[in-house]
Write a protein that holds these residues in place. Structure first.
Motif, PDB file in Angstrom:
ATOM      1  N   ALA A 104       0.836  -1.208   0.000  1.00 41.10           N
ATOM      2  CA  ALA A 104       0.000   0.000   0.000  1.00 41.10           C
ATOM      3  C   ALA A 104       0.866   1.250   0.000  1.00 41.10           C
ATOM      4  O   ALA A 104       0.503   2.266  -0.601  1.00 41.10           O
ATOM      5  N   GLY A 105       2.015   1.182   0.642  1.00 42.21           N
ATOM      6  CA  GLY A 105       2.919   2.329   0.668  1.00 42.21           C
ATOM      7  C   GLY A 105       3.664   2.523  -0.630  1.00 42.21           C
ATOM      8  O   GLY A 105       4.079   3.631  -0.965  1.00 42.21           O
ATOM      9  N   SER A 106       3.831   1.458  -1.419  1.00 42.22           N
ATOM     10  CA  SER A 106       4.598   1.562  -2.662  1.00 42.22           C
ATOM     11  C   SER A 106       3.778   2.106  -3.821  1.00 42.22           C
ATOM     12  O   SER A 106       4.323   2.544  -4.809  1.00 42.22           O
ATOM     13  N   ARG A 107       2.471   2.038  -3.737  1.00 40.32           N
ATOM     14  CA  ARG A 107       1.554   2.520  -4.778  1.00 40.32           C
ATOM     15  C   ARG A 107       1.677   1.732  -6.096  1.00 40.32           C
ATOM     16  O   ARG A 107       1.238   2.185  -7.131  1.00 40.32           O
ATOM     17  N   ASP A 108       2.262   0.526  -6.037  1.00 39.83           N
ATOM     18  CA  ASP A 108       2.354  -0.329  -7.222  1.00 39.83           C
ATOM     19  C   ASP A 108       1.091  -1.184  -7.267  1.00 39.83           C
ATOM     20  O   ASP A 108       0.870  -2.024  -6.395  1.00 39.83           O
ATOM     21  N   SER A 109       0.247  -0.972  -8.282  1.00 36.86           N
ATOM     22  CA  SER A 109      -1.063  -1.639  -8.317  1.00 36.86           C
ATOM     23  C   SER A 109      -0.946  -3.160  -8.417  1.00 36.86           C
ATOM     24  O   SER A 109      -1.738  -3.880  -7.822  1.00 36.86           O
ATOM     25  N   ALA A 110       0.050  -3.658  -9.166  1.00 37.71           N
ATOM     26  CA  ALA A 110       0.207  -5.112  -9.290  1.00 37.71           C
ATOM     27  C   ALA A 110       0.601  -5.722  -7.944  1.00 37.71           C
ATOM     28  O   ALA A 110       0.093  -6.779  -7.550  1.00 37.71           O
ATOM     29  N   ASP A 111       1.484  -5.046  -7.241  1.00 35.97           N
ATOM     30  CA  ASP A 111       1.917  -5.540  -5.932  1.00 35.97           C
ATOM     31  C   ASP A 111       0.774  -5.475  -4.919  1.00 35.97           C
ATOM     32  O   ASP A 111       0.599  -6.383  -4.106  1.00 35.97           O
ATOM     33  N   ILE A 112      -0.023  -4.414  -4.985  1.00 41.07           N
ATOM     34  CA  ILE A 112      -1.173  -4.281  -4.091  1.00 41.07           C
ATOM     35  C   ILE A 112      -2.182  -5.394  -4.346  1.00 41.07           C
ATOM     36  O   ILE A 112      -2.684  -6.032  -3.416  1.00 41.07           O
ATOM     37  N   LEU A 113      -2.482  -5.654  -5.619  1.00 39.94           N
ATOM     38  CA  LEU A 113      -3.451  -6.709  -5.956  1.00 39.94           C
ATOM     39  C   LEU A 113      -2.944  -8.087  -5.557  1.00 39.94           C
ATOM     40  O   LEU A 113      -3.711  -8.913  -5.047  1.00 39.94           O
ATOM     41  N   THR A 114      -1.655  -8.334  -5.774  1.00 37.72           N
ATOM     42  CA  THR A 114      -1.093  -9.633  -5.390  1.00 37.72           C
ATOM     43  C   THR A 114      -1.173  -9.826  -3.880  1.00 37.72           C
ATOM     44  O   THR A 114      -1.589 -10.888  -3.399  1.00 37.72           O
ATOM     45  N   SER A 115      -0.813  -8.793  -3.142  1.00 36.58           N
ATOM     46  CA  SER A 115      -0.856  -8.891  -1.683  1.00 36.58           C
ATOM     47  C   SER A 115      -2.287  -9.042  -1.181  1.00 36.58           C
ATOM     48  O   SER A 115      -2.558  -9.827  -0.272  1.00 36.58           O
ATOM     49  N   ALA A 116      -3.201  -8.295  -1.779  1.00 40.26           N
ATOM     50  CA  ALA A 116      -4.607  -8.401  -1.379  1.00 40.26           C
ATOM     51  C   ALA A 116      -5.168  -9.785  -1.711  1.00 40.26           C
ATOM     52  O   ALA A 116      -5.944 -10.353  -0.936  1.00 40.26           O
TER      53      ALA A 116
END
Length: 195
Positions: A104-116
């Motif tokens: 969430a802090g990195s603002r990378d949408s792919a990383d956010i979706l993967t983590s979610a």
């Protein structure tokens, strides 16, 4: 356990075991990812604990990285093998939270979706009952079965009590008629003797 369920558990757990191994063996490379989470969580945990215990909470990022790696490995193995699968899934879900916070802090949408997605899968995995109904459902079914048995036993006992009551009524009627018959017989015999 079905083969499909086992394969799904192994595939889900493999990510966490491999990532946990990396966190455990190379903590310096991954410590920066956990920095924001550790900076938020450690002071909150220390404020809740008594002073003696709060002093023992580690503040070093490398230590937290290794602890997270151990949690992922233990949780992944427990979930994949099916031994303590629900506690293992809880460990995996909790281990995903720092990843979600850093994404969430990195603002990378792919990383956010993967983590979610990993967090969501972990939440679903914590509810895994291995194809069997949960304890709440089992308790409800047991209660319904017991109530059904009690109801049928009550009806059966009611029928038996009704039969017994009718039989007692007939016996009482016969018993009350017996003295009348005896009195009539005695009267008849007395009249016969007097005549």
């Amino acid at each position: 356990m079905s083969l499909l369920r086992f394969a799904g558990r192994v595939l889900y757990s493999a990510f966490f075991v491999a990532d946990g191994y990396q966190l455990l063996t190379k903590p310096d490379q991954h410590a920066d990812e956990l920095g924001p989470t550790v900076d938020r969580v450690v002071p909150a945990v220390q404020s809740v604990l008594p002073p003696d215990a709060a002093d023992r909470v580690p503040e070093d990022l490398r230590t937290w990285t290794r602890l997270l790696g151990i949690a992922q490995i233990v949780g992944g193995i427990a979930y994949a093998t099916g031994f303590a699968r629900r506690p293992g899934a809880v460990l995996l879900t909790v281990a995903t939270v720092p990843r979600v916070v850093s994404a969430a802090g990195s603002r990378d949408s792919a990383d956010i979706l993967t983590s979610a997605a990993l967090l969501g899968a972990g939440v679903v995995a914590t509810q895994d009952t291995n194809g069997r109904p949960g304890l709440r459902w089992r308790a409800q079914q047991s209660r319904a079965a017991i109530e059904g048995r009690a109801s049928s036993a009550s009806k059966s006992a009611g029928k038996q009590a009704g039969r017994r009551a009718r039989a007692l009524k007939r016996a009482a009627k016969r018993a009350s008629a017996a003295p009348e018959k005896i009195v009539k017989k005695v009267n008849h015999q007395v009249k016969g003797v007097l005549n």
